[in-house]
Write a protein that holds these residues in place. Structure first.
Motif, PDB file in Angstrom:
ATOM      1  N   LEU A  46       0.810  -1.220   0.000  1.00  0.00           N
ATOM      2  CA  LEU A  46       0.000   0.000   0.000  1.00  0.00           C
ATOM      3  C   LEU A  46       0.844   1.272   0.000  1.00  0.00           C
ATOM      4  O   LEU A  46       0.305   2.359  -0.206  1.00  0.00           O
ATOM      5  N   ARG A  47       2.134   1.155   0.219  1.00  0.00           N
ATOM      6  CA  ARG A  47       3.001   2.316  -0.009  1.00  0.00           C
ATOM      7  C   ARG A  47       3.177   2.588  -1.498  1.00  0.00           C
ATOM      8  O   ARG A  47       3.547   3.695  -1.896  1.00  0.00           O
ATOM      9  N   ARG A  48       2.874   1.592  -2.317  1.00  0.00           N
ATOM     10  CA  ARG A  48       3.071   1.698  -3.754  1.00  0.00           C
ATOM     11  C   ARG A  48       1.762   1.762  -4.543  1.00  0.00           C
ATOM     12  O   ARG A  48       1.717   2.355  -5.626  1.00  0.00           O
ATOM     13  N   TYR A  49       0.725   1.126  -4.003  1.00  0.00           N
ATOM     14  CA  TYR A  49      -0.529   1.009  -4.750  1.00  0.00           C
ATOM     15  C   TYR A  49      -1.701   1.480  -3.890  1.00  0.00           C
ATOM     16  O   TYR A  49      -1.645   1.453  -2.661  1.00  0.00           O
ATOM     17  N   ARG A  50      -2.771   1.866  -4.572  1.00  0.00           N
ATOM     18  CA  ARG A  50      -3.954   2.391  -3.884  1.00  0.00           C
ATOM     19  C   ARG A  50      -4.746   1.285  -3.194  1.00  0.00           C
ATOM     20  O   ARG A  50      -5.341   1.498  -2.136  1.00  0.00           O
ATOM     21  N   TYR A  51      -4.828   0.120  -3.812  1.00  0.00           N
ATOM     22  CA  TYR A  51      -5.655  -0.979  -3.311  1.00  0.00           C
ATOM     23  C   TYR A  51      -4.866  -2.287  -3.347  1.00  0.00           C
ATOM     24  O   TYR A  51      -3.885  -2.418  -4.087  1.00  0.00           O
ATOM     25  N   GLY A  52      -5.338  -3.261  -2.576  1.00  0.00           N
ATOM     26  CA  GLY A  52      -4.853  -4.610  -2.758  1.00  0.00           C
ATOM     27  C   GLY A  52      -5.291  -5.125  -4.122  1.00  0.00           C
ATOM     28  O   GLY A  52      -6.253  -4.627  -4.711  1.00  0.00           O
ATOM     29  N   PRO A  53      -4.625  -6.134  -4.674  1.00  0.00           N
ATOM     30  CA  PRO A  53      -4.968  -6.604  -6.022  1.00  0.00           C
ATOM     31  C   PRO A  53      -6.399  -7.104  -6.160  1.00  0.00           C
ATOM     32  O   PRO A  53      -7.070  -6.812  -7.152  1.00  0.00           O
ATOM     33  N   VAL A  54      -6.895  -7.843  -5.177  1.00  0.00           N
ATOM     34  CA  VAL A  54      -8.270  -8.341  -5.275  1.00  0.00           C
ATOM     35  C   VAL A  54      -9.256  -7.194  -5.047  1.00  0.00           C
ATOM     36  O   VAL A  54     -10.300  -7.118  -5.715  1.00  0.00           O
ATOM     37  N   GLU A  55      -8.947  -6.283  -4.132  1.00  0.00           N
ATOM     38  CA  GLU A  55      -9.798  -5.107  -3.915  1.00  0.00           C
ATOM     39  C   GLU A  55      -9.895  -4.275  -5.192  1.00  0.00           C
ATOM     40  O   GLU A  55     -10.972  -3.765  -5.541  1.00  0.00           O
ATOM     41  N   TRP A  56      -8.764  -4.127  -5.883  1.00  0.00           N
ATOM     42  CA  TRP A  56      -8.762  -3.385  -7.147  1.00  0.00           C
ATOM     43  C   TRP A  56      -9.672  -4.057  -8.179  1.00  0.00           C
ATOM     44  O   TRP A  56     -10.459  -3.400  -8.857  1.00  0.00           O
ATOM     45  N   PRO A  92      -7.723   3.236 -11.187  1.00  0.00           N
ATOM     46  CA  PRO A  92      -6.279   3.493 -11.092  1.00  0.00           C
ATOM     47  C   PRO A  92      -5.668   2.684  -9.958  1.00  0.00           C
ATOM     48  O   PRO A  92      -6.235   2.604  -8.871  1.00  0.00           O
ATOM     49  N   MET A  93      -4.550   2.073 -10.228  1.00  0.00           N
ATOM     50  CA  MET A  93      -3.892   1.239  -9.221  1.00  0.00           C
ATOM     51  C   MET A  93      -2.774   1.988  -8.500  1.00  0.00           C
ATOM     52  O   MET A  93      -2.597   1.870  -7.286  1.00  0.00           O
ATOM     53  N   LEU A  94      -2.016   2.791  -9.240  1.00  0.00           N
ATOM     54  CA  LEU A  94      -0.906   3.523  -8.640  1.00  0.00           C
ATOM     55  C   LEU A  94      -1.417   4.746  -7.886  1.00  0.00           C
ATOM     56  O   LEU A  94      -2.452   5.322  -8.238  1.00  0.00           O
ATOM     57  N   HIS A  95      -0.703   5.149  -6.862  1.00  0.00           N
ATOM     58  CA  HIS A  95      -1.034   6.372  -6.143  1.00  0.00           C
ATOM     59  C   HIS A  95      -0.899   7.583  -7.056  1.00  0.00           C
ATOM     60  O   HIS A  95      -0.033   7.610  -7.951  1.00  0.00           O
ATOM     61  N   SER A  96      -1.763   8.566  -6.829  1.00  0.00           N
ATOM     62  CA  SER A  96      -1.598   9.825  -7.522  1.00  0.00           C
ATOM     63  C   SER A  96      -0.348  10.527  -6.993  1.00  0.00           C
ATOM     64  O   SER A  96       0.146  10.205  -5.911  1.00  0.00           O
ATOM     65  N   PRO A  97       0.195  11.518  -7.725  1.00  0.00           N
ATOM     66  CA  PRO A  97       1.388  12.231  -7.224  1.00  0.00           C
ATOM     67  C   PRO A  97       1.184  12.827  -5.829  1.00  0.00           C
ATOM     68  O   PRO A  97       2.096  12.820  -5.011  1.00  0.00           O
ATOM     69  N   VAL A  98      -0.036  13.341  -5.543  1.00  0.00           N
ATOM     70  CA  VAL A  98      -0.311  13.922  -4.233  1.00  0.00           C
ATOM     71  C   VAL A  98      -0.257  12.852  -3.156  1.00  0.00           C
ATOM     72  O   VAL A  98       0.346  13.030  -2.088  1.00  0.00           O
TER      73      VAL A  98
END
Length: 395
Positions: A363-373, A385-391
């Motif tokens: 979760l430091r790298r992605y917004r959701y877990g893979p199954v949650e996504w 979107p899987m990756l975090h936004s710049p903010v």
């Protein structure tokens, strides 16, 4: 606001309520502990047959603690949280004309995940039951808060009544249970993947009564979780009230369970209500205590590690099934029936610690877990979107 814009957006990580994620992450430990000890380690149906006492004092102590303090309570917590989550989704989609279809799709996708999990990975699955119960609960969310509360009490009351007056002929015979246990020890311990898969399907009729046994409780706790969300107690928790509820529920629930377990309460129809009622009260008490603690500054430092795990609870739940299937079944290490309670629990805790670390890293790298996504993508019909936004990445 045009329909199709913000109302269809999944909740962002910044909008999540950390205390709820903490509770979900801790509840997952309880679910893991019971699953690894009672279903992966041995056949769950051994619990319903006369048993030889465990030889190891450590095993006896661990088993007693798990059965009295954890068994069914962690699952009850998950049911409360699922109901609250459904109410949150219902509220967030209030301005959307597609609210009903989106929520039905959400539950339909969960049902599909559950059936795949049930048939191909592990027949101790709870996702299928949750999806079906969610479809029953959903119409009540259109009603006022008092209706949700009354429906919750009615479902829980019927569940307790069924414990005192169980329907005749609904439970498998002792001979069927003995045969199932014997086959489980032969096939799960030594069979290849296809052997285990075939037996898993054959074993489903034995699991069905277990789901019937708790289905009304699941519905009632879903509604109770939705009611808790609507009261605002999860959004702006009054800490004194939460800790008062926790003390009362844990005290009374533990008293009922201990008195029943030690024979201080009659074993008749009234006595048969004490343990399931105590289980519900303990779950409510645990939930109130953890939510209250997680909202304290010191509590956030103490329990914050569980929040990432809770945000990825769906992924972690399925990962546990895959990992424990490989550890205990014949197509992997084949440890089924060969470990004591304490040893199996130690393996489970090691897996849980690994998931705590993995969830924080992911979760430091992605917004959701893979199954949650995947669940969100299928629900909304739009790739999320899987990756975090710049903010978000800068925080």
């Amino acid at each position: 606001m045009a329909d199709g814009a913000a109302p269809f957006r999944p909740i962002s990580p910044a909008e999540r309520i950390d205390a709820i994620d903490v509770l979900r992450g801790i509840a997952l430990l309880g679910v893991l502990a019971i699953n690894v000890v009672t279903i992966f380690r041995v056949s769950i149906f051994e619990r319903f047959l006369p048993q030889t006492p465990l030889a190891s004092p450590i095993d006896r102590a661990v088993d007693t603690i798990l059965m009295l303090a954890v068994d069914l309570k962690a699952l009850a917590l998950f049911s409360l949280l699922f109901g609250a989550g459904l109410a949150i989704q219902f509220e967030r989609l209030a301005k959307s004309e597609r609210r009903t279809s989106l929520l039905v799709r959400r539950l339909a996708v969960l049902l599909a995940f559950g059936l795949i999990h049930l048939c191909l990975i592990w027949n101790g699955d709870i996702l299928t039951e949750y999806a079906l119960a969610g479809l029953i609960v959903l119409p009540f969310l259109f009603g006022p808060r008092w209706l949700v509360a009354v429906a919750a009490l009615a479902a829980l009351g019927l569940y307790l009544a069924m414990q005192a007056f169980p329907p005749s002929g609904w439970w498998p015979s002792t001979a069927a249970l003995r045969q199932g246990v014997a086959e489980a020890h032969r096939i799960y311990a030594t069979g290849g993947f296809l052997d285990v898969l075939a037996f898993r399907i054959r074993e489903l009729p034995l699991f069905f009564p277990l789901h019937v046994f708790i289905f009304l409780r699941t519905i009632g706790l879903f509604l109770l979780g939705a009611f808790a969300w609507r009261t605002g107690i999860l959004r702006s928790p009054p800490l004194r009230l939460l800790f008062s509820i926790a003390a009362a529920c844990i005290g009374l629930g533990a008293a009922l369970i201990l008195c029943h377990a030690n024979g201080f309460i009659a074993r008749g129809r009234i006595g048969s209500l004490m343990e399931p009622l105590g289980t519900i009260l303990l779950a409510l008490g645990y939930g109130a205590a953890i939510i209250g603690t997680a909202n304290l500054k010191s509590g956030k430092r103490l329990l914050g590690w569980a929040a990432p795990l809770g945000r990825m609870a769906f992924t972690n739940y399925l990962m546990q099934s895959l990992i424990f299937g490989w550890i205990f079944y014949g197509y992997g290490l084949g440890l089924f029936g060969r470990l004591g309670v304490a040893s199996a629990l130690a393996i489970g805790i090691a897996v849980y610690v690994g998931q705590v670390l993995f969830s924080a890293w992911w979760l430091r790298r992605y917004r959701y877990g893979p199954v949650e996504w995947l669940w969100r993508t299928l629900m909304y019909g739009v790739r999320q979107p899987m990756l975090h936004s710049p903010v978000e990445a800068a925080r």
